[in-house]
Scaffold this motif. Structure first.
Motif, short mmCIF file in Angstrom:
data_model
loop_
_atom_site.label_atom_id
_atom_site.label_comp_id
_atom_site.label_asym_id
_atom_site.label_seq_id
_atom_site.Cartn_x
_atom_site.Cartn_y
_atom_site.Cartn_z
N TYR A 29 0.84 -1.20 0.00
CA TYR A 29 0.00 0.00 0.00
C TYR A 29 0.87 1.25 0.00
O TYR A 29 0.40 2.36 -0.26
N ASN A 30 2.16 1.08 0.29
CA ASN A 30 3.10 2.20 0.35
C ASN A 30 3.66 2.45 -1.05
O ASN A 30 4.79 2.09 -1.37
N ILE A 31 2.83 3.07 -1.89
CA ILE A 31 3.18 3.30 -3.29
C ILE A 31 3.06 4.79 -3.59
O ILE A 31 2.40 5.54 -2.85
N PRO A 32 3.70 5.27 -4.65
CA PRO A 32 3.71 6.71 -4.96
C PRO A 32 2.31 7.32 -5.05
O PRO A 32 2.09 8.44 -4.56
N GLU A 33 1.36 6.62 -5.68
CA GLU A 33 0.03 7.19 -5.86
C GLU A 33 -0.65 7.45 -4.52
O GLU A 33 -1.33 8.48 -4.34
N VAL A 34 -0.48 6.53 -3.57
CA VAL A 34 -1.10 6.68 -2.26
C VAL A 34 -0.43 7.81 -1.48
O VAL A 34 -1.10 8.64 -0.86
N ASN A 35 0.88 7.86 -1.52
CA ASN A 35 1.60 8.91 -0.81
C ASN A 35 1.24 10.29 -1.35
O ASN A 35 1.03 11.23 -0.57
N ALA A 36 1.15 10.43 -2.66
CA ALA A 36 0.81 11.72 -3.27
C ALA A 36 -0.61 12.16 -2.88
O ALA A 36 -0.84 13.33 -2.57
N ALA A 37 -1.55 11.20 -2.90
CA ALA A 37 -2.93 11.54 -2.56
C ALA A 37 -3.09 11.90 -1.08
O ALA A 37 -3.82 12.83 -0.73
N LEU A 38 -2.38 11.19 -0.21
CA LEU A 38 -2.47 11.48 1.22
C LEU A 38 -1.83 12.84 1.53
O LEU A 38 -2.35 13.61 2.35
N LYS A 39 -0.71 13.13 0.87
CA LYS A 39 -0.07 14.43 1.11
C LYS A 39 -0.97 15.57 0.67
O LYS A 39 -1.06 16.61 1.33
N GLU A 40 -1.67 15.37 -0.44
CA GLU A 40 -2.62 16.38 -0.92
C GLU A 40 -3.78 16.54 0.07
O GLU A 40 -4.14 17.67 0.44
N MET A 41 -4.35 15.43 0.50
CA MET A 41 -5.53 15.48 1.36
C MET A 41 -5.23 16.09 2.73
O MET A 41 -6.01 16.88 3.25
N PHE A 42 -4.08 15.74 3.30
CA PHE A 42 -3.74 16.22 4.65
C PHE A 42 -2.85 17.47 4.63
O PHE A 42 -2.27 17.84 5.64
N HIS A 43 -2.78 18.13 3.46
CA HIS A 43 -2.05 19.40 3.33
C HIS A 43 -0.59 19.28 3.76
O HIS A 43 -0.01 20.24 4.28
N GLY A 44 -0.01 18.11 3.56
CA GLY A 44 1.39 17.92 3.92
C GLY A 44 1.65 17.89 5.41
O GLY A 44 2.80 18.02 5.84
N LYS A 45 0.59 17.70 6.21
CA LYS A 45 0.73 17.67 7.67
C LYS A 45 0.49 16.27 8.20
O LYS A 45 -0.28 15.50 7.63
N CYS A 46 1.15 15.96 9.31
CA CYS A 46 0.79 14.75 10.06
C CYS A 46 -0.61 14.95 10.60
O CYS A 46 -0.92 15.98 11.18
N TYR A 47 -1.47 13.95 10.41
CA TYR A 47 -2.86 14.12 10.82
C TYR A 47 -3.04 14.16 12.34
O TYR A 47 -4.05 14.67 12.84
N ILE A 48 -2.06 13.68 13.08
CA ILE A 48 -2.18 13.65 14.54
C ILE A 48 -1.63 14.94 15.16
O ILE A 48 -2.35 15.65 15.87
N CYS A 49 -0.37 15.25 14.90
CA CYS A 49 0.24 16.42 15.56
C CYS A 49 0.13 17.69 14.73
O CYS A 49 0.35 18.79 15.25
N GLU A 50 -0.19 17.60 13.46
CA GLU A 50 -0.34 18.75 12.55
C GLU A 50 0.98 19.46 12.25
O GLU A 50 0.98 20.59 11.78
N ASN A 51 2.09 18.81 12.51
CA ASN A 51 3.38 19.41 12.19
C ASN A 51 3.61 19.30 10.68
O ASN A 51 3.32 18.26 10.08
N LYS A 52 4.12 20.37 10.08
CA LYS A 52 4.45 20.35 8.66
C LYS A 52 5.94 20.16 8.43
O LYS A 52 6.36 19.87 7.32
N GLN A 53 6.73 20.33 9.48
CA GLN A 53 8.18 20.18 9.34
C GLN A 53 8.56 18.71 9.51
O GLN A 53 9.28 18.33 10.44
N ILE A 54 8.04 17.90 8.60
CA ILE A 54 8.22 16.45 8.71
C ILE A 54 9.41 16.00 7.87
O ILE A 54 9.52 16.36 6.70
#
Length: 224
Positions: A29-54
């Motif tokens: 499940y760790n494939i480019p398409e999934v990573n790109a879509a998740l980054k778009e959906m969560f605005h590049g933030k961790c969904y738990i801590c909301e840090n963008k400096q990941i």
């Protein structure tokens, strides 16, 4: 943690289609398409801590799949997390709030008390008593304070980033309060950006405005 819409976009549809193919061959499940879509959906933030400096993105299963093939490849069960939060959560806090379905800020108040050099403390106040809310508060407390020597060091760095972000936000609010005319409108636009879903640590910033709603009622419109 804030509510995030799981919108249907070109990237998310590619992710869903790719997950179906991977599921059929028991692939990854760790494939480019999934990573790109998740980054778009969560605005590049961790969904738990909301840090963008990941520095390390990971794909997190909201409900631990434990080998369950349906949960493993379910697009609705995949979230974007930083390594710190993902390795903190593991399967120790199941179930937690699904931030793509519920407004977390109506269930938990996010506050920072005290000032640098004094007894600073992050407070996550439960606004209901469901097990999902209790577990989410427990997770947030462990994320921001750590439970092992390594995680405590990581949590210290996370709190520093949060402190800096909130200090800058508070300074913008003070400047807005003192400004007039065109400058005030410019600062209002800046504050609107700071309160958007894409802003780091948006839950803390929004609750700062909520807790001072009598002083800044006009800013409440930016946080729904």
């Amino acid at each position: 943690m804030i509510k995030v819409e799981r919108k249907v976009t070109e990237k998310s549809q590619k992710a869903i289609d790719s997950l179906k193919k991977e599921k059929s061959k028991n692939g990854s499940y760790n494939i480019p398409e999934v990573n790109a879509a998740l980054k778009e959906m969560f605005h590049g933030k961790c969904y738990i801590c909301e840090n963008k400096q990941i520095t390390s993105y990971q794909i997190e299963h909201l409900i631990p799949h434990r080998g369950n093939i349906e949960l493993k490849y379910d697009w609705n069960n995949l979230f974007l997390a930083c390594a710190h939060c993902n390795n903190t959560k593991l399967d120790k806090f199941d179930p937690i709030i699904d931030c793509t379905k519920e407004n977390v800020e109506e269930l938990i108040a996010f506050r920072k008390k005290g000032y640098f050099g004094t007894d600073e403390k992050l407070i996550f106040d439960m606004l209901d008593c469901r097990i999902e809310t209790r577990n989410t508060v427990r997770l947030l407390q462990e994320v921001y304070y750590g439970s092992t020597p390594q995680k405590k060091m990581e949590a210290t760095i996370l709190r520093r980033i949060l402190r800096k972000e909130l200090s800058e936000f508070k300074e913008y609010v003070r400047e807005y309060k003192e400004a007039e005319d065109e400058e005030k409108e410019d600062l209002k636009c800046l504050l609107q950006q700071q309160l958007r879903d894409s802003s780091p640590f948006a839950a803390f910033k929004r609750w700062l405005i909520r807790d001072n709603k009598d002083a800044y009622p006009e800013l409440l419109v930016y946080i729904g």
